[in-house]
Design a protein around this motif. Sequence first.
Motif, PDB file in Angstrom:
ATOM      1  N   ASP A 155      -6.284   0.542  -7.215  1.00  0.00           N
ATOM      2  CA  ASP A 155      -6.061   1.953  -6.870  1.00  0.00           C
ATOM      3  C   ASP A 155      -6.473   2.246  -5.425  1.00  0.00           C
ATOM      4  N   LYS A 156      -7.529   1.585  -4.974  1.00  0.00           N
ATOM      5  CA  LYS A 156      -8.032   1.832  -3.622  1.00  0.00           C
ATOM      6  C   LYS A 156      -7.102   1.262  -2.556  1.00  0.00           C
ATOM      7  N   PHE A 157      -6.576   0.074  -2.774  1.00  0.00           N
ATOM      8  CA  PHE A 157      -5.794  -0.593  -1.731  1.00  0.00           C
ATOM      9  C   PHE A 157      -4.278  -0.429  -1.901  1.00  0.00           C
ATOM     10  N   ASP A 158      -3.843   0.152  -2.986  1.00  0.00           N
ATOM     11  CA  ASP A 158      -2.413   0.371  -3.210  1.00  0.00           C
ATOM     12  C   ASP A 158      -1.967   1.638  -2.479  1.00  0.00           C
ATOM     13  N   VAL A 159      -1.901   1.557  -1.152  1.00  0.00           N
ATOM     14  CA  VAL A 159      -1.564   2.732  -0.342  1.00  0.00           C
ATOM     15  C   VAL A 159      -0.098   3.135  -0.507  1.00  0.00           C
ATOM     16  N   SER A 160       0.740   2.198  -0.918  1.00  0.00           N
ATOM     17  CA  SER A 160       2.163   2.510  -1.097  1.00  0.00           C
ATOM     18  C   SER A 160       2.436   3.175  -2.437  1.00  0.00           C
ATOM     19  N   GLY A 161       1.464   3.122  -3.349  1.00  0.00           N
ATOM     20  CA  GLY A 161       1.639   3.734  -4.656  1.00  0.00           C
ATOM     21  C   GLY A 161       2.606   2.993  -5.555  1.00  0.00           C
ATOM     22  N   GLY A 163       1.830   0.545  -7.585  1.00  0.00           N
ATOM     23  CA  GLY A 163       1.183   0.046  -8.781  1.00  0.00           C
ATOM     24  C   GLY A 163       0.803  -1.425  -8.684  1.00  0.00           C
ATOM     25  N   LYS A 164       0.967  -1.985  -7.499  1.00  0.00           N
ATOM     26  CA  LYS A 164       0.607  -3.386  -7.256  1.00  0.00           C
ATOM     27  C   LYS A 164       0.247  -3.537  -5.784  1.00  0.00           C
ATOM     28  N   LEU A 165      -0.383  -4.635  -5.431  1.00  0.00           N
ATOM     29  CA  LEU A 165      -0.744  -4.866  -4.037  1.00  0.00           C
ATOM     30  C   LEU A 165       0.292  -5.744  -3.368  1.00  0.00           C
ATOM     31  N   GLU A 169      -1.442  -5.083   1.693  1.00  0.00           N
ATOM     32  CA  GLU A 169      -2.487  -4.462   0.882  1.00  0.00           C
ATOM     33  C   GLU A 169      -3.414  -5.529   0.302  1.00  0.00           C
ATOM     34  N   LEU A 170      -2.828  -6.640  -0.107  1.00  0.00           N
ATOM     35  CA  LEU A 170      -3.642  -7.747  -0.601  1.00  0.00           C
ATOM     36  C   LEU A 170      -4.528  -8.292   0.517  1.00  0.00           C
TER      37      LEU A 170
END
Length: 232
Positions: A155-161, A163-165, A169-170
């Motif tokens: 939730d913190k790093f999924d800036v694109s929304g 639902g996955k990194l 983001e990873l």
Amino acid sequence: RGAGRPPERGPPAAGRRKPPAQGGRAAMAACSAAAVMGVRNARKRASRPPPARYAEIGSERQRAFEKELMERRANAAIFRKYDTNRSGKLEPDQVGHLLASIGGEEPSEEELNYILMLCDDKNPNGAIDLSELQHAMQAWKTYIAQRDELQAALDKFDVSGSGKLEREELKAYLTQLNAGKEVTDNEVEWVLSQADIFSDGACTTPELAMATAAWYTHVEKKKKGSFACTIS
């Protein structure tokens, strides 16, 4: 010589053999193959000694044997319980019921597919066989023990929304794990190659468990004489 009489032929020249007929070649090949297989089987039999007698092994080995035997029996009982249609395998809905009994709630479709794709490896058939059961249960226990923490990280790093990194983001997530030291793109690609069970180029919450484990174990361990080896 009389007319129509076939000419006489002498014995074949020394060192030359008459080629065998086609059926003869096949028979010779079969005999050769049988001989080779016989030798191989004899070697296999010779290299594998008979099982040790229980009464003749040490107490520590006896305890290890008893423990493994109990685990096998327990797994077989669990398998029979959830194999309700007696198909000899646990189909997805049956695997879902099994995981729910371990974690206290039904797994999501994504989580169920993750366990199936991760553990259906010895006999890939879209189900869990008895030989894969222990791996599936252990993988699920490991995942649910850290699920809340993994979900919070996603939730913190999924800036694109999504639902996955995704890759960037990873990379940000791994950088945080690396105490703020930026990781390379090659490292991100390697971690993704280890964790991307669904082959979509990103990490879902379940896959993040594998990504995290891969990242923490892919380190160089220094030894004497400046020798290093990679643990992976």
